[in-house]
Motif scaffolding. Structure first.
Motif, PDB file in Angstrom:
ATOM      1  N   GLU A  45       0.834  -1.202   0.000  1.00 40.99           N
ATOM      2  CA  GLU A  45       0.000   0.000   0.000  1.00 40.99           C
ATOM      3  C   GLU A  45       0.873   1.258   0.000  1.00 40.99           C
ATOM      4  O   GLU A  45       1.864   1.350   0.726  1.00 40.99           O
ATOM      5  CB  GLU A  45      -0.906   0.007   1.234  1.00 40.99           C
ATOM      6  CG  GLU A  45      -1.883   1.149   1.191  1.00 40.99           C
ATOM      7  CD  GLU A  45      -2.989   1.018   2.224  1.00 40.99           C
ATOM      8  OE1 GLU A  45      -2.882   0.171   3.124  1.00 40.99           O
ATOM      9  OE2 GLU A  45      -3.964   1.779   2.105  1.00 40.99           O
ATOM     10  N   GLY A  46       0.506   2.190  -0.854  1.00 43.85           N
ATOM     11  CA  GLY A  46       1.214   3.476  -0.900  1.00 43.85           C
ATOM     12  C   GLY A  46       2.444   3.473  -1.786  1.00 43.85           C
ATOM     13  O   GLY A  46       3.061   4.526  -1.977  1.00 43.85           O
ATOM     14  N   ALA A  47       2.809   2.306  -2.332  1.00 47.01           N
ATOM     15  CA  ALA A  47       4.023   2.236  -3.143  1.00 47.01           C
ATOM     16  C   ALA A  47       3.778   2.803  -4.539  1.00 47.01           C
ATOM     17  O   ALA A  47       2.649   2.838  -5.031  1.00 47.01           O
ATOM     18  CB  ALA A  47       4.495   0.792  -3.259  1.00 47.01           C
ATOM     19  N   PHE A  48       4.846   3.239  -5.154  1.00 47.54           N
ATOM     20  CA  PHE A  48       4.812   3.730  -6.527  1.00 47.54           C
ATOM     21  C   PHE A  48       5.641   2.746  -7.344  1.00 47.54           C
ATOM     22  O   PHE A  48       6.848   2.629  -7.149  1.00 47.54           O
ATOM     23  CB  PHE A  48       5.419   5.133  -6.593  1.00 47.54           C
ATOM     24  CG  PHE A  48       5.107   5.862  -7.877  1.00 47.54           C
ATOM     25  CD1 PHE A  48       5.569   5.405  -9.092  1.00 47.54           C
ATOM     26  CD2 PHE A  48       4.340   7.012  -7.849  1.00 47.54           C
ATOM     27  CE1 PHE A  48       5.268   6.069 -10.265  1.00 47.54           C
ATOM     28  CE2 PHE A  48       4.037   7.697  -9.025  1.00 47.54           C
ATOM     29  CZ  PHE A  48       4.502   7.219 -10.232  1.00 47.54           C
ATOM     30  N   VAL A  49       4.986   2.008  -8.215  1.00 46.58           N
ATOM     31  CA  VAL A  49       5.661   0.944  -8.966  1.00 46.58           C
ATOM     32  C   VAL A  49       5.495   1.193 -10.459  1.00 46.58           C
ATOM     33  O   VAL A  49       4.382   1.422 -10.945  1.00 46.58           O
ATOM     34  CB  VAL A  49       5.085  -0.437  -8.581  1.00 46.58           C
ATOM     35  CG1 VAL A  49       5.649  -1.526  -9.472  1.00 46.58           C
ATOM     36  CG2 VAL A  49       5.386  -0.738  -7.115  1.00 46.58           C
ATOM     37  N   SER A  50       6.611   1.165 -11.187  1.00 43.83           N
ATOM     38  CA  SER A  50       6.556   1.369 -12.643  1.00 43.83           C
ATOM     39  C   SER A  50       6.711   0.056 -13.385  1.00 43.83           C
ATOM     40  O   SER A  50       7.431  -0.846 -12.939  1.00 43.83           O
ATOM     41  CB  SER A  50       7.672   2.316 -13.091  1.00 43.83           C
ATOM     42  OG  SER A  50       7.406   3.623 -12.658  1.00 43.83           O
ATOM     43  N   LEU A  51       6.036  -0.037 -14.519  1.00 45.67           N
ATOM     44  CA  LEU A  51       6.190  -1.171 -15.428  1.00 45.67           C
ATOM     45  C   LEU A  51       6.958  -0.670 -16.636  1.00 45.67           C
ATOM     46  O   LEU A  51       6.518   0.280 -17.294  1.00 45.67           O
ATOM     47  CB  LEU A  51       4.825  -1.699 -15.876  1.00 45.67           C
ATOM     48  CG  LEU A  51       3.801  -2.020 -14.786  1.00 45.67           C
ATOM     49  CD1 LEU A  51       2.465  -2.457 -15.410  1.00 45.67           C
ATOM     50  CD2 LEU A  51       4.328  -3.117 -13.869  1.00 45.67           C
ATOM     51  N   VAL A  52       8.104  -1.267 -16.924  1.00 42.33           N
ATOM     52  CA  VAL A  52       8.863  -0.878 -18.115  1.00 42.33           C
ATOM     53  C   VAL A  52       9.237  -2.128 -18.913  1.00 42.33           C
ATOM     54  O   VAL A  52       9.250  -3.237 -18.385  1.00 42.33           O
ATOM     55  CB  VAL A  52      10.143  -0.061 -17.786  1.00 42.33           C
ATOM     56  CG1 VAL A  52       9.842   1.172 -16.957  1.00 42.33           C
ATOM     57  CG2 VAL A  52      11.175  -0.902 -17.093  1.00 42.33           C
ATOM     58  N   GLY A  53       9.558  -1.909 -20.185  1.00 37.59           N
ATOM     59  CA  GLY A  53       9.942  -3.027 -21.045  1.00 37.59           C
ATOM     60  C   GLY A  53       9.641  -2.678 -22.480  1.00 37.59           C
ATOM     61  O   GLY A  53       8.930  -1.701 -22.748  1.00 37.59           O
ATOM     62  N   PRO A  54      10.176  -3.466 -23.423  1.00 37.03           N
ATOM     63  CA  PRO A  54       9.971  -3.164 -24.841  1.00 37.03           C
ATOM     64  C   PRO A  54       8.487  -3.177 -25.219  1.00 37.03           C
ATOM     65  O   PRO A  54       7.687  -3.834 -24.553  1.00 37.03           O
ATOM     66  CB  PRO A  54      10.701  -4.303 -25.566  1.00 37.03           C
ATOM     67  CG  PRO A  54      11.430  -5.068 -24.532  1.00 37.03           C
ATOM     68  CD  PRO A  54      10.925  -4.691 -23.193  1.00 37.03           C
ATOM     69  N   ARG A 261      21.070  -1.530 -19.535  1.00 42.41           N
ATOM     70  CA  ARG A 261      21.836  -2.756 -19.811  1.00 42.41           C
ATOM     71  C   ARG A 261      20.914  -3.969 -19.824  1.00 42.41           C
ATOM     72  O   ARG A 261      20.986  -4.821 -20.696  1.00 42.41           O
ATOM     73  CB  ARG A 261      22.919  -2.949 -18.745  1.00 42.41           C
ATOM     74  CG  ARG A 261      24.296  -2.458 -19.188  1.00 42.41           C
ATOM     75  CD  ARG A 261      25.400  -3.019 -18.297  1.00 42.41           C
ATOM     76  NE  ARG A 261      25.186  -2.730 -16.901  1.00 42.41           N
ATOM     77  CZ  ARG A 261      25.535  -1.586 -16.308  1.00 42.41           C
ATOM     78  NH1 ARG A 261      26.128  -0.627 -17.004  1.00 42.41           N
ATOM     79  NH2 ARG A 261      25.316  -1.391 -15.028  1.00 42.41           N
ATOM     80  N   GLU A 262      20.020  -4.027 -18.832  1.00 35.10           N
ATOM     81  CA  GLU A 262      19.067  -5.143 -18.757  1.00 35.10           C
ATOM     82  C   GLU A 262      18.207  -5.206 -20.015  1.00 35.10           C
ATOM     83  O   GLU A 262      17.970  -6.272 -20.571  1.00 35.10           O
ATOM     84  CB  GLU A 262      18.153  -4.963 -17.544  1.00 35.10           C
ATOM     85  CG  GLU A 262      18.733  -5.436 -16.254  1.00 35.10           C
ATOM     86  CD  GLU A 262      18.768  -6.952 -16.162  1.00 35.10           C
ATOM     87  OE1 GLU A 262      17.795  -7.599 -16.562  1.00 35.10           O
ATOM     88  OE2 GLU A 262      19.796  -7.486 -15.716  1.00 35.10           O
ATOM     89  N   LEU A 263      17.743  -4.025 -20.455  1.00 35.28           N
ATOM     90  CA  LEU A 263      16.874  -3.995 -21.638  1.00 35.28           C
ATOM     91  C   LEU A 263      17.629  -4.469 -22.872  1.00 35.28           C
ATOM     92  O   LEU A 263      17.114  -5.261 -23.670  1.00 35.28           O
ATOM     93  CB  LEU A 263      16.351  -2.579 -21.870  1.00 35.28           C
ATOM     94  CG  LEU A 263      15.099  -2.206 -21.090  1.00 35.28           C
ATOM     95  CD1 LEU A 263      14.716  -0.760 -21.348  1.00 35.28           C
ATOM     96  CD2 LEU A 263      13.925  -3.109 -21.482  1.00 35.28           C
ATOM     97  N   TYR A 264      18.872  -3.997 -23.032  1.00 29.76           N
ATOM     98  CA  TYR A 264      19.674  -4.430 -24.187  1.00 29.76           C
ATOM     99  C   TYR A 264      19.923  -5.928 -24.138  1.00 29.76           C
ATOM    100  O   TYR A 264      19.834  -6.632 -25.141  1.00 29.76           O
ATOM    101  CB  TYR A 264      21.009  -3.676 -24.238  1.00 29.76           C
ATOM    102  CG  TYR A 264      20.875  -2.317 -24.880  1.00 29.76           C
ATOM    103  CD1 TYR A 264      20.480  -2.189 -26.209  1.00 29.76           C
ATOM    104  CD2 TYR A 264      21.128  -1.159 -24.161  1.00 29.76           C
ATOM    105  CE1 TYR A 264      20.336  -0.953 -26.800  1.00 29.76           C
ATOM    106  CE2 TYR A 264      20.988   0.090 -24.746  1.00 29.76           C
ATOM    107  CZ  TYR A 264      20.587   0.184 -26.064  1.00 29.76           C
ATOM    108  OH  TYR A 264      20.436   1.400 -26.643  1.00 29.76           O
ATOM    109  N   ARG A 265      20.213  -6.423 -22.923  1.00 29.20           N
ATOM    110  CA  ARG A 265      20.476  -7.860 -22.768  1.00 29.20           C
ATOM    111  C   ARG A 265      19.225  -8.663 -23.160  1.00 29.20           C
ATOM    112  O   ARG A 265      19.298  -9.658 -23.865  1.00 29.20           O
ATOM    113  CB  ARG A 265      20.846  -8.137 -21.302  1.00 29.20           C
ATOM    114  CG  ARG A 265      21.435  -9.513 -21.040  1.00 29.20           C
ATOM    115  CD  ARG A 265      21.687  -9.734 -19.575  1.00 29.20           C
ATOM    116  NE  ARG A 265      20.510  -9.581 -18.729  1.00 29.20           N
ATOM    117  CZ  ARG A 265      19.491 -10.433 -18.661  1.00 29.20           C
ATOM    118  NH1 ARG A 265      19.489 -11.504 -19.393  1.00 29.20           N
ATOM    119  NH2 ARG A 265      18.449 -10.195 -17.865  1.00 29.20           N
TER     120      ARG A 265
END
Ligand code: ADP
Length: 268
Positions: A45-54, A261-265
């Motif tokens: 509760e109260g957290a700010f979470v982002s979703l990222v990815g191609p 780096r993670e995304l490129y990998r």
């Protein structure tokens, strides 16, 4: 603080609990698309979470499933222990999308009150303090204007105020600043942090911008496509309140570089 992955080994029930969720579009048709598989996340509760990815990794699909705009093919989603479908019916989920979608003929104040008015009969919620909301999002004095009289950034602020007028338990934001120029977008990120510190809603935020994700989030869910799944969850341990100058620090640059780096990998 956030748990993810196929095992979903949660110890305490999370505020947003996504369990074994799968979404397949066009199921039973000639070419079904597995948009999401094995999705397990627990957001406190109260957290700010982002979703990222191609593109195509299922970020919007996951957001839409949490907001009960689509039903998962399998699995369950609860918010505060209540099924997402019930949360939506009770107007306890706020949504901000890329287009502000303001009604052009309504004053900004009436746009902000609109969703509340539409759901008030059903939910019995007290009317929002529109003036306070406008002040919160930096639109004090603009309540009598029409959307066309406002800049893109100001329209985004109005859309945020409209979502907050429901006093939702959860705020879902799907690339809300993507249509804005970079400077306005940066400013909106800073404003959103200020506002989040005040309203403390649980936020799920979809973005293409790694810097935006790092600046705003407590944790970043990195997703990978074909089929869409969670690759990793990265905790952002920058202190709060997040201040604009933090974006110039080495710690910030390191986090953005690690994500890159993670995304490129993943795409190699
Ligand atoms: P992202 O938001 O990460 O770009 P989406 O959630 O939009 O990803 O899409 C995930 C996958 O599901 C993609 O392959 C996309 O083409 C497919 N998809 C999304 N919406 C639909 C739909 N309504 N019907 C069929 N396929 C869809």
């Amino acid at each position: 603080m956030i748990l993810a992955g196929p095992t979903g080994s949660e110890t305490a029930p999370a505020f947003i609990a996504v369990r074994d969720v799968q979404v397949t579009y066009g199921q039973g048709g000639a070419e079904p698309v597995q948009a999401l598989v094995d999705i397990n996340i627990g957001v406190p509760e109260g957290a700010f979470v982002s979703l990222v990815g191609p593109s195509g990794c299922g970020k919007s699909t996951l957001l839409r499933a949490v907001g009960d705009m689509i039903a998962p093919t399998a699995g369950s989603i609860t918010i505060a222990g209540t099924p997402a479908s019930q949360m939506r019916r009770e107007a306890r989920i706020g949504l901000v999308s890329q287009a502000p979608n303001l009604m052009p003929w309504l004053r900004i104040a009436d746009n902000v009150a609109l969703l509340h008015e539409l759901s008030a009969k059903r939910t019995g919620r007290p009317a929002p303090d529109v003036a306070a909301l406008l002040q919160l999002v930096g639109l004090e004095g603009f309540g009598a204007k029409r959307p066309a009289q406002l800049s893109g950034g100001m329209q985004s602020r109005a859309a945020l105020a409209r979502a907050l007028a429901l006093n939702p338990d959860v705020l879902l934001m799907d690339e809300p600043f993507a249509a804005l120029d970079e400077i306005t977008r940066d400013r909106m990120g800073i404003e959103l942090m200020r506002i989040h510190a005040r309203f403390r809603k649980t936020v799920l935020f979809v973005t293409h911008s790694l810097a935006e994700a790092v600046f705003l989030s407590d944790a970043i869910v990195l997703m990978t496509p074909r089929p869409g799944r969670i690759e990793r969850v990265i905790t952002v341990d920058l202190p709060r309140p997040r201040l604009p100058e933090m974006r110039l620090t080495d710690a910030f640059a390191r986090m953005v570089a690690e994500l890159n780096r993670e995304l490129y990998r993943m795409m190699a």
